[in-house]
Write a protein that holds these residues in place. Structure first.
Motif, mmCIF file in Angstrom:
data_model
loop_
_atom_site.group_PDB
_atom_site.id
_atom_site.type_symbol
_atom_site.label_atom_id
_atom_site.label_comp_id
_atom_site.label_asym_id
_atom_site.label_seq_id
_atom_site.Cartn_x
_atom_site.Cartn_y
_atom_site.Cartn_z
ATOM 1 N N TYR A 97 -2.654 -0.579 12.267
ATOM 2 C CA TYR A 97 -2.312 -1.996 12.195
ATOM 3 C C TYR A 97 -0.948 -2.071 11.499
ATOM 4 N N SER A 98 0.048 -2.608 12.191
ATOM 5 C CA SER A 98 1.413 -2.584 11.651
ATOM 6 C C SER A 98 2.069 -3.954 11.672
ATOM 7 N N ALA A 99 2.672 -4.306 10.537
ATOM 8 C CA ALA A 99 3.477 -5.525 10.449
ATOM 9 C C ALA A 99 4.965 -5.174 10.457
ATOM 10 N N VAL A 112 10.284 -2.455 -0.758
ATOM 11 C CA VAL A 112 9.839 -1.286 0.004
ATOM 12 C C VAL A 112 9.140 -1.669 1.309
ATOM 13 N N SER A 113 9.000 -0.677 2.149
ATOM 14 C CA SER A 113 8.101 -0.715 3.296
ATOM 15 C C SER A 113 7.129 0.430 3.073
ATOM 16 N N GLY A 114 5.855 0.190 3.329
ATOM 17 C CA GLY A 114 4.899 1.248 3.055
ATOM 18 C C GLY A 114 3.544 0.989 3.667
ATOM 19 N N GLY A 115 2.562 1.759 3.242
ATOM 20 C CA GLY A 115 1.228 1.594 3.795
ATOM 21 C C GLY A 115 0.218 2.494 3.126
ATOM 22 N N GLY A 116 -1.018 2.413 3.625
ATOM 23 C CA GLY A 116 -2.083 3.223 3.060
ATOM 24 C C GLY A 116 -3.225 3.382 4.043
ATOM 25 N N MET A 117 -4.151 4.266 3.695
ATOM 26 C CA MET A 117 -5.352 4.466 4.505
ATOM 27 C C MET A 117 -6.360 3.377 4.159
ATOM 28 N N LEU A 118 -7.001 2.844 5.181
ATOM 29 C CA LEU A 118 -7.945 1.754 4.973
ATOM 30 C C LEU A 118 -9.333 2.266 4.575
ATOM 31 N N GLU A 175 1.990 -10.166 8.827
ATOM 32 C CA GLU A 175 1.262 -9.590 7.697
ATOM 33 C C GLU A 175 -0.035 -10.339 7.396
ATOM 34 N N ASP A 176 0.071 -11.657 7.240
ATOM 35 C CA ASP A 176 -1.103 -12.450 6.860
ATOM 36 C C ASP A 176 -2.180 -12.412 7.937
ATOM 37 N N GLU A 177 -1.748 -12.390 9.196
ATOM 38 C CA GLU A 177 -2.709 -12.334 10.302
ATOM 39 C C GLU A 177 -3.483 -11.017 10.279
ATOM 40 N N LEU A 178 -2.779 -9.918 10.041
ATOM 41 C CA LEU A 178 -3.432 -8.616 10.023
ATOM 42 C C LEU A 178 -4.361 -8.475 8.818
ATOM 43 N N LEU A 179 -3.941 -9.002 7.678
ATOM 44 C CA LEU A 179 -4.796 -8.942 6.487
ATOM 45 C C LEU A 179 -6.073 -9.757 6.711
ATOM 46 N N GLU A 180 -5.931 -10.915 7.332
ATOM 47 C CA GLU A 180 -7.100 -11.747 7.623
ATOM 48 C C GLU A 180 -8.023 -11.029 8.612
ATOM 49 N N ARG A 181 -7.422 -10.379 9.587
ATOM 50 C CA ARG A 181 -8.211 -9.635 10.576
ATOM 51 C C ARG A 181 -9.004 -8.512 9.911
ATOM 52 N N LEU A 182 -8.342 -7.771 9.030
ATOM 53 C CA LEU A 182 -9.014 -6.678 8.326
ATOM 54 C C LEU A 182 -10.147 -7.198 7.450
ATOM 55 N N LYS A 183 -9.923 -8.329 6.805
ATOM 56 C CA LYS A 183 -10.973 -8.945 5.993
ATOM 57 C C LYS A 183 -12.186 -9.301 6.841
ATOM 58 N N ASN A 184 -11.917 -9.926 7.976
ATOM 59 C CA ASN A 184 -13.002 -10.375 8.856
ATOM 60 C C ASN A 184 -13.754 -9.200 9.499
ATOM 61 N N THR A 243 3.162 -2.226 6.330
ATOM 62 C CA THR A 243 3.825 -3.524 6.232
ATOM 63 C C THR A 243 5.091 -3.386 5.388
ATOM 64 N N VAL A 244 5.813 -4.491 5.268
ATOM 65 C CA VAL A 244 7.008 -4.518 4.429
ATOM 66 C C VAL A 244 6.746 -5.414 3.230
ATOM 67 N N ASP A 245 7.375 -5.098 2.121
ATOM 68 C CA ASP A 245 7.312 -5.842 0.865
ATOM 69 C C ASP A 245 6.126 -5.395 0.008
ATOM 70 N N ALA A 246 6.443 -5.090 -1.253
ATOM 71 C CA ALA A 246 5.431 -4.618 -2.203
ATOM 72 C C ALA A 246 4.325 -5.638 -2.419
ATOM 73 N N ALA A 247 4.675 -6.926 -2.381
ATOM 74 C CA ALA A 247 3.671 -7.964 -2.623
ATOM 75 C C ALA A 247 2.595 -7.964 -1.549
ATOM 76 N N ARG A 248 3.001 -7.708 -0.310
ATOM 77 C CA ARG A 248 2.022 -7.699 0.780
ATOM 78 C C ARG A 248 1.124 -6.458 0.703
ATOM 79 N N LEU A 249 1.702 -5.345 0.292
ATOM 80 C CA LEU A 249 0.888 -4.149 0.099
ATOM 81 C C LEU A 249 -0.096 -4.355 -1.042
#
Length: 338
Positions: free
Chosen positions: A29-31, A254-260, A59-68, A80-86
């Motif tokens: 899942y990529s923003a 930053v731009s970054g990510g992690g394992m879900l 970003e917000d759409e993907l986070l909502e999708r993952l939550k659901n 995604t991009v931006d530390a706040a979103r990560l």
């Protein structure tokens, strides 16, 4: 209950197929919405044989999708991009801790947390109109609030994560009172109400609508690499400053990510994250999208980034940017920085 030979063989084959599927597929899942990332992904598949199934969105759409989706989510990795979103993904308990000596060794400590990693950085630079100001007028972020710039400062919205992260860094270093004083000073210096993106701010500075603005560095580099004559002419009128070089250094995001947490292909997920920290992948971020590699020793070949020169970057841990996001928004709201 005994299994006959045929049923046992079928079961073994099924388990084997499942194991192969574990190794050969990655659901991403990529923003990040950059065409140059296509080469990044295809190269990973060529090297590992692991096919990437990608879903892109905001970003917000993907986070909502993952939550659901919860425990039923097919996603292995979130980028995604931006530390706040990560950090938001972390707060939602979406990430799983990753134990990787490769990532620990290659990604500097201030650019990673226990469950997500930065793979590229971008700086928040000051751009100014050479005919209206000099570099000496805007050496620091604090200068943007100086009354001598009244009617000269332009910006995108104060609610955008790029500006929120910058203000969060000011709060972390100087406290809330100083941060609010700075925000109010910038509002007093507005040439116009905040609007548009960073590229719009650069162009407004070049045309003289504004005297000064702030922008993420990769937008500057993108325009510097432009083959359009009109954009080349615009950039001749713009000067670039690395702020706070005598202090804590220029703010970076930053731009970054992690394992879900519910990743069905955990081994592939870790391989992909480690690949993003490889020299080859790190060069894609720099040469393709004008970002700096998070891995310090990687050599890049990007004339635009090289023309900007070396600079002192703020070493504030990226997780601290998220820590003060809510306060940053409240300060911007109180200051009238809409």
């Amino acid at each position: 209950m005994k299994l006959n030979a045929s049923l046992l063989a079928t079961l073994i084959l099924s388990l084997s197929a499942a194991t192969q599927a574990e190794e050969k597929v990655l659901n991403l899942y990529s923003a990040r919405h950059y065409q140059t990332d296509e080469a990044l992904y295809s190269n990973f598949t060529q090297q590992t044989g692991i096919k990437i199934n990608r879903i892109e969105g905001k970003e917000d759409e993907l986070l909502e999708r993952l939550k659901n989706e919860g425990a039923n989510s097919p996603a292995d990795v979130f980028l995604t991009v931006d530390a706040a979103r990560l950090a938001k993904a972390h707060e939602l308990n979406l990430f799983a801790p990753v134990a990787s000596k490769t990532l620990e060794k290659r990604i500097p400590a201030h650019l990673r947390t226990e469950d997500w990693f930065s793979f590229s950085t971008r700086a928040r630079v000051i751009v100014y109109n050479k005919s209206r100001l000099t570099a000496e007028d805007v050496q620091n972020y604090a200068d943007l609030a100086n009354p001598k710039l009244k009617g000269k400062f332009c910006s995108r919205s104060g609610s955008h994560p790029y500006n929120l992260s910058l203000l969060a860094s000011i709060i972390a270093h100087q406290g809330e009172a100083k941060a609010e004083e700075w925000a109010r000073g910038m509002v007093a210096n507005f040439a116009r109400a905040p609007k548009g993106g960073d590229t719009d701010q650069i162009k407004a500075v070049a045309t003289g609508e504004c005297g000064v603005a702030i922008s993420n560095s990769y937008y500057v580099a993108r325009l510097l690499r432009s083959t359009k004559p009109e954009e080349q002419k615009l950039m001749e009128k713009v000067g670039i400053v690395w702020p706070d070089q005598a202090g804590v250094g220029t703010h970076i995001n930053v731009s970054g990510g992690g394992m879900l947490k519910h990743a069905p292909h955990k081994e592939a997920a870790v391989k992909f994250l480690e690949y993003l920290a490889s020299d080859q992948a790190q060069r894609y971020f720099a040469d393709g999208n004008n970002e700096w590699p998070a891995v310090e020793q990687v050599k890049i070949s990007n004339p635009a980034l090289e023309s900007l020169g070396k600079f002192k970057a703020d070493q504030l841990p990226v997780k601290n940017l998220a820590m003060y996001q809510a306060k940053a928004q409240m300060i911007f709201d109180r200051a009238g920085f809409k």
